[in-house]
Design a protein around this motif. Structure first.
Motif, PDB file in Angstrom:
ATOM      1  N   PRO A 119       0.832  -1.214   0.000  1.00 13.55           N
ATOM      2  CA  PRO A 119       0.000   0.000   0.000  1.00 13.55           C
ATOM      3  C   PRO A 119       0.864   1.260   0.000  1.00 13.55           C
ATOM      4  CG  PRO A 119       0.086  -0.917   2.203  1.00 13.55           C
ATOM      5  CD  PRO A 119       0.839  -1.879   1.322  1.00 13.55           C
ATOM      6  N   MET A 120       0.385   2.292  -0.678  1.00 19.39           N
ATOM      7  CA  MET A 120       1.085   3.579  -0.714  1.00 19.39           C
ATOM      8  C   MET A 120       0.071   4.692  -0.499  1.00 19.39           C
ATOM      9  SD  MET A 120       3.598   5.204  -3.634  1.00 19.39           S
ATOM     10  CE  MET A 120       2.369   5.118  -4.959  1.00 19.39           C
ATOM     11  N   PHE A 121       0.412   5.631   0.382  1.00 21.83           N
ATOM     12  CA  PHE A 121      -0.496   6.717   0.738  1.00 21.83           C
ATOM     13  C   PHE A 121       0.286   8.019   0.830  1.00 21.83           C
ATOM     14  CE2 PHE A 121      -2.305   9.363   4.190  1.00 21.83           C
ATOM     15  CZ  PHE A 121      -3.564   9.610   3.650  1.00 21.83           C
ATOM     16  N   LEU A 122      -0.326   9.115   0.388  1.00 19.63           N
ATOM     17  CA  LEU A 122       0.242  10.446   0.569  1.00 19.63           C
ATOM     18  C   LEU A 122      -0.687  11.272   1.437  1.00 19.63           C
ATOM     19  CD1 LEU A 122       2.094  12.760  -1.852  1.00 19.63           C
ATOM     20  CD2 LEU A 122       0.070  13.643  -0.682  1.00 19.63           C
ATOM     21  N   GLY A 123      -0.138  11.783   2.532  1.00 24.42           N
ATOM     22  CA  GLY A 123      -0.894  12.651   3.425  1.00 24.42           C
ATOM     23  C   GLY A 123      -0.296  14.046   3.403  1.00 24.42           C
ATOM     24  N   ALA A 139      -5.798  23.628  -4.976  1.00 23.83           N
ATOM     25  CA  ALA A 139      -5.472  22.485  -4.124  1.00 23.83           C
ATOM     26  C   ALA A 139      -5.968  21.184  -4.756  1.00 23.83           C
ATOM     27  CB  ALA A 139      -6.089  22.669  -2.740  1.00 23.83           C
ATOM     28  N   GLU A 140      -7.155  21.208  -5.318  1.00 23.95           N
ATOM     29  CA  GLU A 140      -7.688  20.018  -5.985  1.00 23.95           C
ATOM     30  C   GLU A 140      -6.842  19.637  -7.194  1.00 23.95           C
ATOM     31  OE1 GLU A 140     -11.679  21.029  -6.925  1.00 23.95           O
ATOM     32  OE2 GLU A 140     -12.386  20.958  -4.839  1.00 23.95           O
ATOM     33  N   ASP A 141      -6.347  20.621  -7.913  1.00 26.68           N
ATOM     34  CA  ASP A 141      -5.502  20.341  -9.079  1.00 26.68           C
ATOM     35  C   ASP A 141      -4.181  19.693  -8.652  1.00 26.68           C
ATOM     36  OD1 ASP A 141      -7.409  21.397 -10.744  1.00 26.68           O
ATOM     37  OD2 ASP A 141      -6.444  23.367 -10.937  1.00 26.68           O
ATOM     38  N   VAL A 142      -3.611  20.160  -7.551  1.00 25.85           N
ATOM     39  CA  VAL A 142      -2.360  19.578  -7.055  1.00 25.85           C
ATOM     40  C   VAL A 142      -2.588  18.128  -6.636  1.00 25.85           C
ATOM     41  CG1 VAL A 142      -0.634  19.661  -5.220  1.00 25.85           C
ATOM     42  CG2 VAL A 142      -1.353  21.775  -6.358  1.00 25.85           C
ATOM     43  N   PHE A 143      -3.667  17.877  -5.900  1.00 24.86           N
ATOM     44  CA  PHE A 143      -3.969  16.506  -5.483  1.00 24.86           C
ATOM     45  C   PHE A 143      -4.217  15.605  -6.695  1.00 24.86           C
ATOM     46  CE2 PHE A 143      -5.189  18.062  -1.105  1.00 24.86           C
ATOM     47  CZ  PHE A 143      -4.258  17.289  -0.443  1.00 24.86           C
ATOM     48  N   ALA A 144      -4.890  16.129  -7.707  1.00 23.07           N
ATOM     49  CA  ALA A 144      -5.163  15.345  -8.912  1.00 23.07           C
ATOM     50  C   ALA A 144      -3.871  14.990  -9.631  1.00 23.07           C
ATOM     51  CB  ALA A 144      -6.102  16.118  -9.839  1.00 23.07           C
ATOM     52  N   ALA A 145      -2.949  15.949  -9.728  1.00 22.54           N
ATOM     53  CA  ALA A 145      -1.682  15.706 -10.413  1.00 22.54           C
ATOM     54  C   ALA A 145      -0.835  14.692  -9.652  1.00 22.54           C
ATOM     55  CB  ALA A 145      -0.919  17.018 -10.583  1.00 22.54           C
ATOM     56  N   VAL A 146      -0.799  14.830  -8.333  1.00 23.99           N
ATOM     57  CA  VAL A 146      -0.038  13.894  -7.511  1.00 23.99           C
ATOM     58  C   VAL A 146      -0.635  12.494  -7.613  1.00 23.99           C
ATOM     59  CG1 VAL A 146       0.485  13.280  -5.121  1.00 23.99           C
ATOM     60  CG2 VAL A 146       0.858  15.614  -5.909  1.00 23.99           C
ATOM     61  N   SER A 147      -1.949  12.403  -7.555  1.00 26.34           N
ATOM     62  CA  SER A 147      -2.620  11.101  -7.648  1.00 26.34           C
ATOM     63  C   SER A 147      -2.362  10.445  -8.996  1.00 26.34           C
ATOM     64  CB  SER A 147      -4.125  11.267  -7.422  1.00 26.34           C
ATOM     65  OG  SER A 147      -4.398  11.771  -6.130  1.00 26.34           O
ATOM     66  N   GLN A 148      -2.396  11.234 -10.062  1.00 26.15           N
ATOM     67  CA  GLN A 148      -2.150  10.693 -11.388  1.00 26.15           C
ATOM     68  C   GLN A 148      -0.729  10.149 -11.512  1.00 26.15           C
ATOM     69  OE1 GLN A 148      -2.561  13.541 -14.567  1.00 26.15           O
ATOM     70  NE2 GLN A 148      -2.758  11.985 -16.145  1.00 26.15           N
ATOM     71  N   PRO A 154       3.696   0.587  -9.802  1.00 25.18           N
ATOM     72  CA  PRO A 154       3.191  -0.788  -9.699  1.00 25.18           C
ATOM     73  C   PRO A 154       2.639  -1.168  -8.326  1.00 25.18           C
ATOM     74  CG  PRO A 154       5.586  -0.774  -9.622  1.00 25.18           C
ATOM     75  CD  PRO A 154       5.165   0.645  -9.904  1.00 25.18           C
ATOM     76  N   VAL A 155       2.739  -0.283  -7.345  1.00 26.76           N
ATOM     77  CA  VAL A 155       2.232  -0.606  -6.013  1.00 26.76           C
ATOM     78  C   VAL A 155       0.754  -0.236  -5.908  1.00 26.76           C
ATOM     79  CG1 VAL A 155       4.501  -0.329  -4.941  1.00 26.76           C
ATOM     80  CG2 VAL A 155       2.954   1.625  -5.082  1.00 26.76           C
ATOM     81  N   ALA A 156       0.144  -0.587  -4.771  1.00 27.85           N
ATOM     82  CA  ALA A 156      -1.282  -0.318  -4.560  1.00 27.85           C
ATOM     83  C   ALA A 156      -1.457   1.090  -3.990  1.00 27.85           C
ATOM     84  CB  ALA A 156      -1.882  -1.360  -3.621  1.00 27.85           C
ATOM     85  N   PHE A 157      -1.792   2.039  -4.862  1.00 23.45           N
ATOM     86  CA  PHE A 157      -1.944   3.432  -4.436  1.00 23.45           C
ATOM     87  C   PHE A 157      -3.279   3.619  -3.738  1.00 23.45           C
ATOM     88  CE2 PHE A 157      -3.027   7.942  -5.772  1.00 23.45           C
ATOM     89  CZ  PHE A 157      -2.276   8.510  -4.758  1.00 23.45           C
ATOM     90  N   TRP A 158      -3.216   4.056  -2.467  1.00 24.27           N
ATOM     91  CA  TRP A 158      -4.417   4.201  -1.648  1.00 24.27           C
ATOM     92  C   TRP A 158      -4.940   5.634  -1.625  1.00 24.27           C
ATOM     93  CZ3 TRP A 158      -5.235   0.751   3.213  1.00 24.27           C
ATOM     94  CH2 TRP A 158      -5.038  -0.595   2.864  1.00 24.27           C
ATOM     95  N   GLY A 159      -4.290   6.531  -2.340  1.00 23.45           N
ATOM     96  CA  GLY A 159      -4.815   7.879  -2.445  1.00 23.45           C
ATOM     97  C   GLY A 159      -3.901   8.945  -1.878  1.00 23.45           C
ATOM     98  N   ALA A 160      -4.190  10.196  -2.264  1.00 23.61           N
ATOM     99  CA  ALA A 160      -3.511  11.383  -1.740  1.00 23.61           C
ATOM    100  C   ALA A 160      -4.574  12.269  -1.117  1.00 23.61           C
ATOM    101  CB  ALA A 160      -2.776  12.116  -2.863  1.00 23.61           C
ATOM    102  N   GLU A 161      -4.445  12.551   0.154  1.00 23.34           N
ATOM    103  CA  GLU A 161      -5.501  13.244   0.879  1.00 23.34           C
ATOM    104  C   GLU A 161      -4.939  14.329   1.790  1.00 23.34           C
ATOM    105  OE1 GLU A 161      -7.662  10.372   3.077  1.00 23.34           O
ATOM    106  OE2 GLU A 161      -8.221   9.163   1.323  1.00 23.34           O
ATOM    107  N   LEU A 162      -5.815  15.225   2.179  1.00 23.35           N
ATOM    108  CA  LEU A 162      -5.481  16.247   3.161  1.00 23.35           C
ATOM    109  C   LEU A 162      -5.638  15.630   4.546  1.00 23.35           C
ATOM    110  CD1 LEU A 162      -4.734  19.275   3.312  1.00 23.35           C
ATOM    111  CD2 LEU A 162      -7.171  19.743   3.655  1.00 23.35           C
TER     112      LEU A 162
END
Length: 457
Positions: A119-123, A139-148, A154-162
Motif C-alpha cells: 500500500p502507498m499513501f500520501l498525506g 489544491a484540488e488540481d495539485v492533489f489530482a496531479a499527484v494522484s495521477q 506498480p504498487v497499490a496506491f491508496w490515495g492522496a488526501e489532506l
C-alpha cells in the motif's frame, strides 16, 4: 605425464558430484532461512507532504501480527527534491514529478514480487491546508496531479488526501510512544508484552505551517472534539490532541514580519528579532500570500521591503506575544490560548521542531527560539517544574518522528495476516530440499566408489 581417460572421467564425476551437492546445500540453506522468518514480510509506503518539503518513508513488518497490530520498522527515509507540493499550485504537474526520485528508490528496495501488495499513501499537512483555504481549486488540481503520477506506479496506491490536523498530532503521538517501546516491547522471555501504564509520553510537533500537542491527561477529556482514540496491540488509548494552523515556524515568521510592517510608517522596518547589523530587501507580495497573514497589506504589493535588525530580545518577545490571544483564557485552568480547551500538561514530552530549510537564514534563529519558548511556557502551560520533562528530538531509536509511522501502525490492523498454510509449505520445502540433498550426496558417493573400483581392475 598426463592423466589417463579413466582418471579424467573419475575426476569429472567427482567434480559433478561436488557441484550437485553444493548447489543442493545452498538451496537447503535458502529454504531453511525462510522457515526462520515467522511469516512473510510486508511493506508500506507513506509520503509526508509538508509545507516546506515532502518526505517518503518505507516501512516493513511481519505478516503475523501482535494482537492485530503489526510490529513495524522503518526501512527507508527519502527527502524529495524541491519544496512542498503546495508550492506547485501554479504548475501542478511538477508536484507529481517531484516525488518520482524517492518513489524509484522505494521500488528498488521492495522486492518486485511484493509491489502489487504494497500500500502507498500520501498525506498532506499544513501547507496544503492553507492552500485549500486560499484556493480550493488549485489544491484540488495539485492533489489530482499527484494522484495521477503515483497511480502509475506498480504498487497499490491508496490515495492522496489532506490530513486533518488532529490526525497529524495523534498519529505523531503513536509514533513516538511506539519507537520508545511504550506501546509494546519484546521481553527477555521472547514474548511481546504491554508496558506498565503511566509511562506514555506526550508529543509536540512544530512544523512549517502548524503545530500540534498530544498527550494523555490526568483526568477526563471534557471537550470530545479534542479527543482521539486508538486500539493498538489489544489496548485502547485515549489522548487529548489539538492542532494550531498558522502557528508553525514559517507562518509565525511571516505573521511576525507582517505585524511589524503594519506598525511601521514606511517600507523600512526595524526588526527586533534580527541581529544587529542585518539589512535585507524582500518582495512584499509573497508575505501577504498566506491566509495566515491577517494584517492589512500596503496598497502597492509590487514594492520591496527593507528590513534592518536591531537585536532587541525584549522587544522581540513582546512582538511574538502579540501573535497569541492569551487574554481569552484568563481565569481558566483548562485553556491554552485563542480560547482553545486544553487540560493541564502532564508527564514527559518529546518535541519535534522543524529546522530551517535550505533557504533558512541565521536572522530567523532568535525569533524561532523565542517563539518556541513562548509557545511552550505561556501557550501550552509548561512551568519550571514540568520543563525538565521536555526532550527535543528529530529521531528516536533510529526512526524519524512524525505521523507517518503512526499511520502505518494503524493501517496494519486493516491488512490481514498470512494463513498458517504458508508455514506448512515452507516447512515442506525445507524437508524436500534436505531429502534431495541426501539422495544426491549418496548417489555421488556410490558413483565415485564404483568408478574407483573400476579403475583398480
Amino acid at each position: 605425464m598426463g592423466l589417463t581417460w579413466r582418471e579424467r572421467a573419475f575426476t569429472a564425476l567427482l567434480g559433478a558430484a561436488a557441484v550437485s551437492g553444493l548447489t543442493t546445500l545452498i538451496l537447503f540453506l535458502v529454504e531453511a532461512t525462510n522457515i526462520l522468518l515467522p511469516a512473510d514480510t510486508k511493506f508500506g509506503i507513506v509520503f509526508d507532504a509538508g509545507s516546506s518539503h515532502t518526505s517518503l518513508f518505507v516501512y516493513q513488518w511481519l505478516a503475523n501480527k501482535e494482537n492485530d497490530t503489526g510490529v513495524v520498522s522503518q526501512a527507508l527515509a527519502c527527502r524529495a527534491k524541491g519544496p512542498g507540493i503546495s508550492s506547485y499550485a501554479s504548475d501542478p504537474a511538477q508536484a507529481g514529478e517531484s516525488l518520482q526520485g524517492c518513489l524509484e528508490a522505494a521500488l528498488a528496495l521492495i522486492p518486485k514480487a511484493k509491489h502489487q501488495q504494497t500500500p502507498m499513501f500520501l498525506g498532506a499537512t499544513g501547507g496544503m491546508r492553507l492552500l485549500s483555504q486560499k484556493n480550493s481549486s488549485q489544491a484540488e488540481d495539485v492533489f489530482a496531479a499527484v494522484s495521477q503520477a503515483l497511480s502509475r506506479s506498480p504498487v497499490a496506491f491508496w490515495g492522496a488526501e489532506l490530513l486533518a490536523g488532529q490526525d497529524e498530532g495523534a498519529l505523531g503521538w503513536v509514533t513516538i510512544n511506539y519507537v520508545l517501546g511504550l506501546l509494546v516491547q519484546y521481553s527477555f522471555s521472547g514474548e511481546w508484552i504491554q508496558p506498565l501504564e503511566g509511562t506514555l509520553v506526550g508529543a509536540l510537533d512544530m512544523g512549517g505551517a502548524s503545530t500540534q500537542i498530544t498527550f494523555v491527561p490526568g483526568g477526563p477529556i471534557l471537550d470530545t472534539t479534542t479527543q482521539a482514540t486508538f486500539r493498538l496491540y489489544g489496548t485502547e488509548h485515549s489522548v487529548y490532541t489539538h492542532s494550531y494552523l498558522c502557528f508553525g515556524r514559517d507562518q509565525m515568521l511571516n505573521r511576525l514580519l507582517a505585524g511589524l510592517v503594519q506598525s511601521s510608517p514606511s517600507l523600512l522596518v526595524r526588526h527586533p528579532c534580527y541581529h544587529s547589523g542585518y539589512r535585507g530587501t524582500l518582495a512584499l507580495a509573497p508575505l501577504y500570500g498566506s491566509p495566515c497573514v491577517q494584517a492589512a497589506a500596503p496598497r502597492d504589493l509590487g514594492q520591496n521591503l527593507t528590513v534592518e535588525g536591531t537585536g532587541n530580545p525584549g522587544a522581540c518577545v513582546a512582538a511574538i506575544r502579540g501573535l497569541f490571544n492569551f487574554s481569552s483564557c484568563d481565569g481558566r485552568g483548562d485553556c491554552a490560548f485563542d480560547r482553545v480547551y486544553q487540560p493541564p500538561v502532564r508527564g514527559q514530552f518529546y518535541v519535534e521542531a522543524s529546522s530551517p530549510g535550505q533557504d533558512g537564514q541565521l536572522r530567523d534563529y532568535c525569533a524561532s527560539g523565542l517563539y518556541i519558548l513562548t509557545l511552550l511556557l505561556e501557550g501550552y502551560g509548561f512551568s519550571q517544574e514540568t520543563w525538565g520533562g521536555i526532550e527535543f528530538r528529530k529521531q528516536a531509536g533510529g526512526t524519524d518522528i512524525g505521523w507517518t509511522l503512526g499511520y502505518m501502525l494503524n493501517l496494519t490492523s486493516l491488512i490481514p495476516a498470512e494463513a498458517p498454510a504458508q508455514w506448512r509449505a515452507q516447512s515442506y520445502g525445507v524437508w524436500v530440499a534436505g531429502v534431495v540433498f541426501l539422495v544426491l550426496t549418496l548417489t555421488a558417493i556410490l558413483g565415485a566408489t564404483v568408478v574407483q573400483l573400476w579403475l583398480r581392475d
